[in-house]
Design a protein around this motif. Structure first.
Motif, PDB file in Angstrom:
ATOM      1  N   GLN A  84       0.886  -1.172   0.000  1.00  0.00           N
ATOM      2  CA  GLN A  84       0.000   0.000   0.000  1.00  0.00           C
ATOM      3  C   GLN A  84       0.917   1.212   0.000  1.00  0.00           C
ATOM      4  O   GLN A  84       1.692   1.427   0.943  1.00  0.00           O
ATOM      5  N   HIS A  90      -3.058   7.202  -0.688  1.00  0.00           N
ATOM      6  CA  HIS A  90      -3.052   5.810  -0.207  1.00  0.00           C
ATOM      7  C   HIS A  90      -2.696   5.715   1.273  1.00  0.00           C
ATOM      8  O   HIS A  90      -3.269   4.928   2.007  1.00  0.00           O
ATOM      9  N   SER A 148      -6.028  -3.324   0.081  1.00  0.00           N
ATOM     10  CA  SER A 148      -6.020  -1.940  -0.377  1.00  0.00           C
ATOM     11  C   SER A 148      -5.321  -1.835  -1.735  1.00  0.00           C
ATOM     12  O   SER A 148      -5.793  -1.141  -2.641  1.00  0.00           O
ATOM     13  N   ARG A 152      -7.075  -0.826  -5.353  1.00  0.00           N
ATOM     14  CA  ARG A 152      -6.554   0.278  -6.166  1.00  0.00           C
ATOM     15  C   ARG A 152      -6.458  -0.116  -7.633  1.00  0.00           C
ATOM     16  O   ARG A 152      -6.664   0.701  -8.522  1.00  0.00           O
TER      17      ARG A 152
END
Ligand code: ZN
Length: 155
Positions: A84, A90, A148, A152
């Motif tokens: 991440q 982010h 995550s 994305r």
């Protein structure tokens, strides 16, 4: 002890990635014999090299995605790759559970979404399972960070 090269690498997640676009005329660009220097004032995230170094050491600089160990005259080389990304929006953590030990090619693949990692540590390359992420008993990974990263790059 493994000798990891300590060359600072550019923070790929903070740069525009160049996409190869064909030139029409085929002529080489003129370039510049004496490129200009400019001063700039930047805000950069202070990353802990100790955190990355621990991950690289645990894996003896062997890529967790493809298994490659790059031998150089100065020792083996690998990169600590944040799953991440640290940058906004982010805001990933700078912890060992958010860092993979990768070769430069796999680092770029991770940062561009060409590879994503499933919860069971299957490496998915361009939508196709491409093996399992290599692990080390001391290196736990954050499922939240893996998710995550997948979110994305979901297509
Ligand atoms: Zn690799």
């Amino acid at each position: 002890m493994e000798a990891a090269l300590d060359t600072p690498m550019p923070a790929i997640e903070n740069e525009q990635l160049s996409v190869d676009s064909p030139q029409n005329d085929g002529a080489a660009p003129a370039g510049n014999d004496a490129p200009e220097r400019v001063s700039s004032n930047v805000q950069r995230i202070v990353r802990s090299s100790q955190v990355k170094d621990a991950v690289k050491r645990w894996h003896s600089n062997r890529c967790q995605a493809c298994g490659l160990t790059i031998e150089t005259p100065g020792g083996t080389y690998s990169e600590g790759a944040h799953v991440q990304a640290l940058g906004r929006p982010h805001n990933g953590p700078d912890r060992t559970d958010n860092i993979l030990c990768l070769c430069p090619n796999c680092h770029v693949k991770l940062d561009t979404g060409a590879i994503v990692i499933e919860d069971d540590l299957t490496v998915i390359e361009n939508g196709v399972p491409a093996g399992s992420l290599r692990t080390h008993p001391r290196h736990t990974l954050s499922l939240e960070c893996l998710r995550s990263h997948r979110e994305r790059w979901r297509r």
